[in-house]
Design an enzyme around this catalytic site. Structure first.
Site, mmCIF file in Angstrom:
data_model
loop_
_atom_site.group_PDB
_atom_site.id
_atom_site.type_symbol
_atom_site.label_atom_id
_atom_site.label_comp_id
_atom_site.label_asym_id
_atom_site.label_seq_id
_atom_site.Cartn_x
_atom_site.Cartn_y
_atom_site.Cartn_z
ATOM 1 N N GLU A 62 51.332 -27.937 96.176
ATOM 2 C CA GLU A 62 51.963 -29.213 96.898
ATOM 3 C C GLU A 62 53.434 -29.068 96.940
ATOM 4 O O GLU A 62 54.030 -29.615 97.888
ATOM 5 C CB GLU A 62 51.664 -30.365 96.013
ATOM 6 C CG GLU A 62 51.537 -31.697 96.655
ATOM 7 C CD GLU A 62 50.234 -31.877 97.737
ATOM 8 O OE1 GLU A 62 50.478 -31.586 98.903
ATOM 9 O OE2 GLU A 62 49.153 -31.979 97.123
ATOM 10 N N CYS A 82 40.139 -28.250 98.683
ATOM 11 C CA CYS A 82 41.545 -28.534 98.707
ATOM 12 C C CYS A 82 41.878 -30.210 98.174
ATOM 13 O O CYS A 82 41.829 -30.342 97.104
ATOM 14 C CB CYS A 82 41.912 -28.355 100.095
ATOM 15 S SG CYS A 82 43.607 -28.020 100.427
ATOM 16 N N HIS A 83 42.274 -31.073 99.130
ATOM 17 C CA HIS A 83 42.336 -32.492 98.692
ATOM 18 C C HIS A 83 41.108 -33.206 98.874
ATOM 19 O O HIS A 83 40.860 -34.316 98.429
ATOM 20 C CB HIS A 83 43.340 -33.148 99.577
ATOM 21 C CG HIS A 83 44.606 -32.596 99.383
ATOM 22 N ND1 HIS A 83 45.106 -31.385 100.193
ATOM 23 C CD2 HIS A 83 45.823 -32.854 98.728
ATOM 24 C CE1 HIS A 83 46.558 -31.106 99.957
ATOM 25 N NE2 HIS A 83 46.930 -31.907 99.087
#
Length: 230
Positions: free
Chosen positions: A165, A135-136
């Site tokens: 996002e 993910c991030h």
């Protein structure tokens, strides 16, 4: 043989320009954690500040509760480990067989620029040990690329996409969009055709997952890579 995994978690808890909180996305910690534990691996948790990382409140809502989240809530040992993460600056790749970087929006602030992150991940690269991020979490690859110019050029990977996002409506409250930044570093970025669908990319010793639903399969890929080396 027992493998030792370092799990890196964010310490950052606040979004930009809003009162909204962020931090670790619960399922992106619990899903991989139990994939590793059930495979007989040892997991050590670390974060930039040490101690208990913040949890993104949204990841604790009913619709985001996974089987692993419920298991974690009843796992005193796991909860105690999460509450007492070690400091990243004291970690070294020589003590581990691989590293897994969990997401949540927090990594965009701290893991994306923490000096210990770049140093530590460079050690894993030099020792030819797998790096996984979901993910991030791939934001942690940016300080690595700063120390190792060219590392991301042509590297096949994924992360939380610009489209995702926008759909979660947080793109105005983050320092940068991760997909765009990774592309600026020369990465060969790919995403699932349908937002929020599982998508995992393996390129050499780098494993990346796109979103929360990719967390378990990202960890599974690392388990397979360590258990059955190519």
């Amino acid at each position: 043989m027992t493998f030792n995994i370092l799990m890196i978690l964010t310490s950052h808890e606040r979004m930009d320009g809003t009162d909204a909180m962020t931090g670790v996305w619960l399922g992106e910690m619990t899903d991989p954690y139990y994939e590793f534990v059930d495979a007989g691996f040892n997991v050590t948790m670390a974060s930039p500040l040490g101690g208990e990382p913040p949890l993104d409140p949204m990841s604790k809502l009913t619709e985001h509760i996974t089987t692993s989240n419920r298991r974690y809530l009843n796992d005193k040992a796991a909860r105690q480990q999460f509450a007492n993460t070690l400091k990243l600056e004291n970690m070294h790749a020589c003590a581990f067989d691989g590293v897994f970087i969990s997401g949540g929006h927090g990594p965009l602030w701290d893991l994306a620029r923490h000096p210990a992150v770049g140093r530590l991940l460079l050690e894993f690269v030099k020792e030819d040990k797998p790096i996984a991020a979901v993910c991030h979490g791939p934001a942690a690859l940016l300080p690595l690329a700063d120390l190792y110019p060219g590392y991301l050029i042509g590297k096949q990977l994924t992360a939380f996409s610009n489209m995702e996002e926008t759909l979660v409506m947080r793109h105005n409250n983050i320092p940068f969009e991760l997909e765009s930044r990774l592309k600026e570093y020369g990465a060969d970025f790919s995403a699932a055709k349908l937002p929020f669908s599982p998508h995992v990319v393996l390129d050499g010793q780098l494993i990346t997952g796109q979103n929360p639903l990719s967390a378990a399969s990202t960890a599974q890929t690392m388990v397979e890579l360590l258990t059955y080396p190519r």
